[in-house]
Design an enzyme around this catalytic site. Structure first.
Site, PDB file in Angstrom:
ATOM      1  N   TYR A 172       8.553 -68.789 -59.088  1.00 52.73           N
ATOM      2  CA  TYR A 172       8.803 -67.370 -58.821  1.00 52.73           C
ATOM      3  C   TYR A 172       7.848 -66.894 -57.737  1.00 52.73           C
ATOM      4  O   TYR A 172       6.686 -67.322 -57.685  1.00 52.73           O
ATOM      5  CB  TYR A 172       8.619 -66.567 -60.116  1.00 52.73           C
TER       6      TYR A 172
ATOM      7  N   TYR B 266       3.717 -59.252 -63.443  1.00 47.68           N
ATOM      8  CA  TYR B 266       3.838 -60.683 -63.735  1.00 47.68           C
ATOM      9  C   TYR B 266       2.425 -61.215 -63.942  1.00 47.68           C
ATOM     10  O   TYR B 266       1.870 -61.895 -63.094  1.00 47.68           O
ATOM     11  CB  TYR B 266       4.549 -61.382 -62.585  1.00 47.68           C
TER      12      TYR B 266
HETATM   13  P1  NAI Z   1      14.743 -69.134 -70.564  1.00 47.58           P
HETATM   14  O1  NAI Z   1      14.253 -68.346 -71.729  1.00 47.58           O
HETATM   15  O2  NAI Z   1      16.182 -69.477 -70.508  1.00 47.58           O
HETATM   16  O3  NAI Z   1      13.943 -70.498 -70.408  1.00 47.58           O
HETATM   17  C1  NAI Z   1      12.607 -70.705 -70.769  1.00 47.58           C
HETATM   18  C2  NAI Z   1      12.610 -71.807 -71.803  1.00 47.58           C
HETATM   19  O4  NAI Z   1      11.306 -72.338 -71.973  1.00 47.58           O
HETATM   20  C3  NAI Z   1      13.074 -71.349 -73.186  1.00 47.58           C
HETATM   21  O5  NAI Z   1      14.185 -72.118 -73.586  1.00 47.58           O
HETATM   22  C4  NAI Z   1      11.867 -71.652 -74.065  1.00 47.58           C
HETATM   23  O6  NAI Z   1      12.252 -72.055 -75.363  1.00 47.58           O
HETATM   24  C5  NAI Z   1      11.227 -72.784 -73.289  1.00 47.58           C
HETATM   25  N1  NAI Z   1       9.828 -73.061 -73.617  1.00 47.58           N
HETATM   26  C6  NAI Z   1       8.780 -72.203 -73.672  1.00 47.58           C
HETATM   27  N2  NAI Z   1       7.656 -72.854 -73.999  1.00 47.58           N
HETATM   28  C7  NAI Z   1       7.996 -74.172 -74.159  1.00 47.58           C
HETATM   29  C8  NAI Z   1       7.277 -75.338 -74.516  1.00 47.58           C
HETATM   30  N3  NAI Z   1       5.979 -75.289 -74.790  1.00 47.58           N
HETATM   31  N4  NAI Z   1       7.937 -76.517 -74.585  1.00 47.58           N
HETATM   32  C9  NAI Z   1       9.261 -76.570 -74.331  1.00 47.58           C
HETATM   33  N5  NAI Z   1      10.002 -75.493 -73.983  1.00 47.58           N
HETATM   34  C10 NAI Z   1       9.368 -74.307 -73.911  1.00 47.58           C
HETATM   35  O7  NAI Z   1      14.293 -68.290 -69.282  1.00 47.58           O
HETATM   36  P2  NAI Z   1      14.424 -68.532 -67.703  1.00 47.58           P
HETATM   37  O8  NAI Z   1      14.040 -67.233 -67.107  1.00 47.58           O
HETATM   38  O9  NAI Z   1      15.724 -69.106 -67.344  1.00 47.58           O
HETATM   39  O10 NAI Z   1      13.245 -69.556 -67.382  1.00 47.58           O
HETATM   40  C11 NAI Z   1      13.438 -70.844 -66.834  1.00 47.58           C
HETATM   41  C12 NAI Z   1      12.485 -71.047 -65.666  1.00 47.58           C
HETATM   42  O11 NAI Z   1      12.883 -70.186 -64.603  1.00 47.58           O
HETATM   43  C13 NAI Z   1      11.026 -70.719 -65.966  1.00 47.58           C
HETATM   44  O12 NAI Z   1      10.182 -71.635 -65.316  1.00 47.58           O
HETATM   45  C14 NAI Z   1      10.880 -69.342 -65.325  1.00 47.58           C
HETATM   46  O13 NAI Z   1       9.535 -69.042 -65.006  1.00 47.58           O
HETATM   47  C15 NAI Z   1      11.730 -69.544 -64.107  1.00 47.58           C
HETATM   48  N6  NAI Z   1      12.099 -68.323 -63.371  1.00 47.58           N
HETATM   49  C16 NAI Z   1      12.756 -67.301 -64.012  1.00 47.58           C
HETATM   50  C17 NAI Z   1      13.083 -66.145 -63.324  1.00 47.58           C
HETATM   51  C18 NAI Z   1      13.806 -65.027 -64.019  1.00 47.58           C
HETATM   52  O14 NAI Z   1      13.876 -63.927 -63.475  1.00 47.58           O
HETATM   53  N7  NAI Z   1      14.391 -65.242 -65.196  1.00 47.58           N
HETATM   54  C19 NAI Z   1      12.747 -65.972 -61.896  1.00 47.58           C
HETATM   55  C20 NAI Z   1      12.097 -67.135 -61.299  1.00 47.58           C
HETATM   56  C21 NAI Z   1      11.779 -68.244 -62.031  1.00 47.58           C
END
Ligand code: NAI
Length: 286
Positions: free
Chosen positions: A172, A182
């Site tokens: 991000y 953030y």
């Molecule tokens: P999401 O909630 O779909 O995905 C995050 C996942 O990480 C969840 O499934 C959660 O259970 C898992 N997780 C957390 N701690 C964990 C651990 N210790 N071991 C295994 N799994 C773990 O949310 P999102 O937003 O799709 O996130 C996916 C990636 O995208 C992340 O790296 C996030 O920082 C990144 N991202 C998200 C943005 C947004 O606006 N949603 C923007 C830019 C990047």
């Protein structure tokens, strides 16, 4: 032979991980998933009961198949690292072999090798605190869950990755520009992830002919993002200020991941690729 992908960080059908799985499945890849242990039960139950069937539909009308879901906690590398309170926690006790090294070993036993590794996970317990008010513990927790987790996955999966393979993580823009809200060291964690993408691209490229890239994605109302609390504001900001004034679809990030994992991107490694309707290129909001 079709390619095989392991995607870490899917626990529902709203996030980037799910969208990446779909794009890879649409391109013919076999899909393995790593799901955070505390979220495993509800994810598997929902899958089984057909709750995700509508979002499983691929462009050709078929449903995405997930060959196997592995429980995973990416902050632990091996069983020796797991503290007693986690071991005995009700949400963990029902699953086994969920540390990173054990998951890689299980995937090796079940499938032999993989071609694509996706890291789509992050966690920062103090994300809503400004960086200057973040505790040491909160900062290190953000780094271990959001940055080192990628190093650990790469380290343990590289030995079973086929040459020509590719890895992708999600980052991000708060890593390089000020995004108030953030916090908790999450901006630092993303800066580490992007820098590590370059160093790991060198190491994995030289040793294993594996490419390492990261996608800097625009805002999406995923479960993780909603927990931060300012996601609607960021989505609106992007709609108003980005060169492309349209919604950002998770599928657009998924398709970029499929491209980066494919031979079409065979010379791209160590890159941070923006998929954000161009917002990163703006200097002022207009
Ligand atoms: P999401 O909630 O779909 O995905 C995050 C996942 O990480 C969840 O499934 C959660 O259970 C898992 N997780 C957390 N701690 C964990 C651990 N210790 N071991 C295994 N799994 C773990 O949310 P999102 O937003 O799709 O996130 C996916 C990636 O995208 C992340 O790296 C996030 O920082 C990144 N991202 C998200 C943005 C947004 O606006 N949603 C923007 C830019 C990047």
């Amino acid at each position: 032979r079709g390619k095989r992908a392991f995607i870490a960080g899917i626990a529902d059908d709203n996030g980037y991980g799910w969208a990446i799985a779909k794009s890879l499945a649409a391109a013919g890849a076999e899909i393995l998933v790593g799901t955070w242990v505390p979220a495993l039960n509800i994810f598997e139950t929902s899958l089984r009961r057909g709750k995700f069937d509508q979002s499983r539909v691929l462009p050709d009308g078929s449903l995405m198949e997930i060959a196997k879901v592995y429980p995973l906690d990416a902050v632990f590398d091996s069983p020796e690292d797991v503290p007693e309170d986690v071991k005995t926690n009700k949400r963990y006790a029902g699953s086994s072999k969920w540390t990173v090294s054990e998951v890689a070993e299980s995937v090796k036993q079940d499938f032999g090798t993989i071609d694509i590794l996706v890291h789509s996970l992050a966690n920062g317990p103090e994300v809503s605190k400004p960086l200057s008010e973040t505790s040491r513990k909160g900062y290190l927790a953000a780094i271990t869950a959001s940055s080192y987790s990628f190093i650990s996955l790469l380290k343990h999966f590289l030995p079973i990755m086929n040459p020509g393979g590719a890895t992708i993580s999600l980052t991000y823009i708060a890593s390089e520009r000020i995004i108030p809200g953030y916090g908790g060291g999450m901006s630092s964690a993303k800066a580490a992830l992007e820098s590590d993408t370059k160093v790991l691209a060198f190491e994995a490229g030289r040793k294993h002919k594996v490419r390492v890239n990261t996608i800097s994605a625009g805002p999406l109302g995923s479960r993780a993002a909603k927990a931060i609390g300012f996601i609607d504001m960021m989505i609106n900001y992007s709609l108003e200020n980005a060169p492309l004034q349209k919604e950002l679809y998770a599928e657009e990030v998924g398709n970029t991941a499929a491209f980066l994992a494919s031979p079409l991107a065979s010379a791209i490694t160590g890159a941070t690729v923006y998929v954000d309707n161009g917002l990163n290129a703006m200097g002022v909001g207009v």
